[in-house]
Motif scaffolding. Structure first.
Motif, mmCIF file in Angstrom:
data_model
loop_
_atom_site.group_PDB
_atom_site.id
_atom_site.type_symbol
_atom_site.label_atom_id
_atom_site.label_comp_id
_atom_site.label_asym_id
_atom_site.label_seq_id
_atom_site.Cartn_x
_atom_site.Cartn_y
_atom_site.Cartn_z
ATOM 1 N N LEU B 124 0.806 -1.228 -0.012
ATOM 2 C CA LEU B 124 -0.021 -0.218 0.216
ATOM 3 C C LEU B 124 0.737 1.299 -0.071
ATOM 4 C CD1 LEU B 124 -2.673 -1.093 2.709
ATOM 5 C CD2 LEU B 124 -3.051 -0.820 0.253
ATOM 6 N N HIS B 125 1.968 1.173 0.448
ATOM 7 C CA HIS B 125 2.898 2.461 0.932
ATOM 8 C C HIS B 125 4.193 2.040 0.721
ATOM 9 C CE1 HIS B 125 3.975 6.802 2.052
ATOM 10 N NE2 HIS B 125 3.319 7.023 0.711
ATOM 11 N N ARG C 31 -0.943 -0.357 -15.500
ATOM 12 C CA ARG C 31 -1.235 1.154 -15.242
ATOM 13 C C ARG C 31 -2.289 1.314 -14.018
ATOM 14 N NH1 ARG C 31 -2.845 2.045 -21.477
ATOM 15 N NH2 ARG C 31 -4.278 0.539 -21.113
ATOM 16 N N SER C 32 -3.085 0.410 -13.910
ATOM 17 C CA SER C 32 -3.885 0.376 -12.395
ATOM 18 C C SER C 32 -3.037 0.560 -11.395
ATOM 19 C CB SER C 32 -5.092 -0.626 -12.449
ATOM 20 O OG SER C 32 -5.785 -0.695 -13.272
ATOM 21 N N GLU C 33 -2.203 -0.197 -11.269
ATOM 22 C CA GLU C 33 -1.098 -0.479 -9.938
ATOM 23 C C GLU C 33 -0.499 0.910 -9.814
ATOM 24 O OE1 GLU C 33 1.102 -3.735 -8.852
ATOM 25 O OE2 GLU C 33 -0.638 -5.107 -9.700
ATOM 26 N N PHE C 34 0.201 1.408 -10.842
ATOM 27 C CA PHE C 34 0.802 2.689 -11.124
ATOM 28 C C PHE C 34 0.050 3.655 -10.476
ATOM 29 C CE2 PHE C 34 2.704 6.414 -13.117
ATOM 30 C CZ PHE C 34 3.911 6.331 -12.636
ATOM 31 N N ILE C 35 -1.123 3.719 -11.059
ATOM 32 C CA ILE C 35 -2.134 5.004 -10.723
ATOM 33 C C ILE C 35 -2.496 5.166 -9.421
ATOM 34 C CG2 ILE C 35 -4.321 5.936 -11.252
ATOM 35 C CD1 ILE C 35 -3.363 5.956 -14.295
ATOM 36 N N ARG C 36 -3.031 3.677 -8.757
ATOM 37 C CA ARG C 36 -3.382 3.360 -7.601
ATOM 38 C C ARG C 36 -2.265 4.162 -6.595
ATOM 39 N NH1 ARG C 36 -5.774 -1.754 -8.973
ATOM 40 N NH2 ARG C 36 -3.663 -2.657 -8.510
ATOM 41 N N LEU C 38 0.163 6.358 -7.291
ATOM 42 C CA LEU C 38 0.073 7.910 -7.466
ATOM 43 C C LEU C 38 -0.925 8.539 -6.504
ATOM 44 C CD1 LEU C 38 0.502 8.808 -11.134
ATOM 45 C CD2 LEU C 38 2.326 8.809 -9.541
ATOM 46 N N VAL C 39 -2.161 7.853 -6.449
ATOM 47 C CA VAL C 39 -3.220 8.329 -5.670
ATOM 48 C C VAL C 39 -2.792 8.012 -4.166
ATOM 49 C CG1 VAL C 39 -5.726 8.083 -4.830
ATOM 50 C CG2 VAL C 39 -5.039 8.119 -7.413
ATOM 51 N N ARG C 40 -2.245 6.870 -3.829
ATOM 52 C CA ARG C 40 -2.024 6.679 -2.247
ATOM 53 C C ARG C 40 -1.092 7.826 -2.020
ATOM 54 N NH1 ARG C 40 -1.990 0.708 -3.925
ATOM 55 N NH2 ARG C 40 -4.010 -0.095 -3.430
ATOM 56 N N ASP C 41 0.187 7.941 -2.723
ATOM 57 C CA ASP C 41 1.246 8.723 -2.555
ATOM 58 C C ASP C 41 0.810 10.371 -1.980
ATOM 59 O OD1 ASP C 41 3.023 7.140 -2.665
ATOM 60 O OD2 ASP C 41 4.044 7.954 -4.372
ATOM 61 N N LEU C 137 -5.624 3.727 2.754
ATOM 62 C CA LEU C 137 -5.265 3.450 1.450
ATOM 63 C C LEU C 137 -5.534 2.105 0.758
ATOM 64 C CD1 LEU C 137 -1.210 3.891 2.344
ATOM 65 C CD2 LEU C 137 -2.907 5.705 1.472
ATOM 66 N N ALA C 138 -6.361 1.249 1.493
ATOM 67 C CA ALA C 138 -6.698 0.038 0.850
ATOM 68 C C ALA C 138 -7.718 0.156 -0.140
ATOM 69 C CB ALA C 138 -7.224 -0.834 1.904
ATOM 70 N N ILE D 9 -9.186 1.840 -15.159
ATOM 71 C CA ILE D 9 -8.469 1.338 -13.953
ATOM 72 C C ILE D 9 -9.203 0.752 -13.112
ATOM 73 C CG2 ILE D 9 -6.247 2.853 -14.685
ATOM 74 C CD1 ILE D 9 -6.876 4.871 -12.332
ATOM 75 N N SER D 10 -8.740 -0.084 -12.383
ATOM 76 C CA SER D 10 -9.556 -0.804 -11.229
ATOM 77 C C SER D 10 -8.815 -0.399 -9.702
ATOM 78 C CB SER D 10 -9.467 -2.142 -11.484
ATOM 79 O OG SER D 10 -8.054 -2.630 -11.300
ATOM 80 N N LEU D 15 -10.626 2.764 -1.685
ATOM 81 C CA LEU D 15 -9.765 3.783 -2.179
ATOM 82 C C LEU D 15 -10.359 4.711 -3.348
ATOM 83 C CD1 LEU D 15 -6.631 4.592 -2.361
ATOM 84 C CD2 LEU D 15 -6.460 2.993 -4.065
ATOM 85 N N LEU D 38 -1.474 14.076 -11.802
ATOM 86 C CA LEU D 38 -0.541 13.131 -10.976
ATOM 87 C C LEU D 38 0.502 12.650 -11.997
ATOM 88 C CD1 LEU D 38 -2.786 11.106 -8.632
ATOM 89 C CD2 LEU D 38 -1.433 13.107 -8.020
ATOM 90 N N ARG D 42 4.669 13.404 -12.179
ATOM 91 C CA ARG D 42 5.689 12.210 -12.375
ATOM 92 C C ARG D 42 6.487 12.365 -13.727
ATOM 93 N NH1 ARG D 42 6.161 7.358 -9.057
ATOM 94 N NH2 ARG D 42 4.911 8.838 -7.576
#
Lengths: 138, 138, 138, 138
Positions: B124-125, C31-36, C38-41, C137-138, D9-10, D15, D38, D42
């Protein structure tokens, strides 16, 4: 020019040697100037943390073809004309413009103006540079 | 303890007064300690810029229910066992774990290990703290 | 595991291509993981800005020969025992120790604990890593 | 205007809810714009990390009474006239001047020009803002 005072600080010998190398490598002429700049950088950080009067420069990159963007940005700047000291516009390419906008005011107000610019549709990048009006640094 | 040397620097009187206020406000006992810490912070930044030997702490937050994540993270850490000095695990809630991982090595290698952890599905981080092995700071 | 939702966003084709290159270069699988991430940061930055509950890791480098420093640091940690989740100590060399200390609490309180450690005579470097307890963050 | 593409994206439902709150709080009209920004932030960070062509704004605060400082700064800027796009000067007070200087070039070259300005005797503060020429952001 204000009167110069001497400040004597103690450092272990190895740290002093590393400081000397760092001063040289950073292109400073002497340790006094280097340390003055470290202190000033910290003072500016604190000014921004505390929301005191500060100086900010917004760098704005945008596509001038975006619908009414130039007019919206001008309107926004006029709305904050009391705080905006100067704006300079550069034509980077056929489509892309860059502006740098110097703003004087409370740190929080400068941030809000930068945020309002960032939210405009068509703006590609906004970066805020945090500086100081200098009275506190002399 | 290494021998202490005196370093004398010159500052305009107003800047000296602001330094004194900053030292007090930051909770330091004297200006020498404050300035030594400014110099050390700059030395650590330079170590990381140049990719020298450094010390990093990775803080990792993840959901331990994510498929095989704990095993993948352990595997990754063992792969880098030569660089990883210690790992501490904390159970933050029913689902969420936090780990802090101390890594010694070249700055670029520490960054790469942190990146590999960040890319694991279910993490998650990840935050990397840049510090120093201290030999250069004494 | 919470239910996954789809979010559809629109991007100009050139930006989409640059995003794809960035995702690949950063080692992410999609891309989903990457953008998630960015949002979490950004969520974690906001938690710290607003002073909400957060997770911090302090990395502390010090010379254990400094007078009573180890005892002072232990005393300080016990004083904040309600917030300090775990401390791990590593012996870096004959003289130098490193500790990583995981702290849970309001962002401002975590910062204050880190500052108190930084001010102890003999401490060579303190770095605070800003993370999150993960619930957000989950 | 380039053609818009859809990217799907998922995200886990919690979140997604936090993202919606963040978008609203940050003053963006929709999630697409927020996420595009965002991604662009980056991309700009990566441009600077890799030393690619970039756009920088230097904010310079100085006391114009410092011996020959104005002439030295002008000389320095002329030396880099190929990279410096525009300079705007503001008189902040009786003694203090601020300049903002827009520079186009490789990230490392922009940094070096900023460093050379910082080293001039009498300069009180230099801050470099890292932006982009925008071609990569559209």
């Amino acid at each position: 020019m204000p009167k110069l005072e001497r400040l004597s600080i103690s450092l272990a010998e190895p740290l002093l040697a590393k400081l000397a190398a760092l001063v040289k490598e950073s292109g400073y002429r002497n340790r006094s100037e280097f340390i003055r700049d470290l202190v000033r950088d910290r003072l500016v950080s604190k000014q921004w943390e505390k929301g005191e009067e500060a100086l900010g420069t917004v760098t704005l990159v945008y596509n001038h073809n975006a619908r009414k963007l130039a007019a919206r940005l001008t309107g926004l700047q006029h709305h904050h004309h009391h705080a905006i000291l100067a704006t300079t516009h550069v034509h980077l390419s056929h489509d892309i413009c860059a502006e740098m906008i110097m703003i004087r005011g409370r740190a929080g107000d400068i941030r809000r103006i930068a945020d309002q610019m960032r939210q405009q549709k068509g703006v590609l990048h906004v970066e805020l540079s945090m500086s100081s009006t200098g009275e506190k640094l002399a």
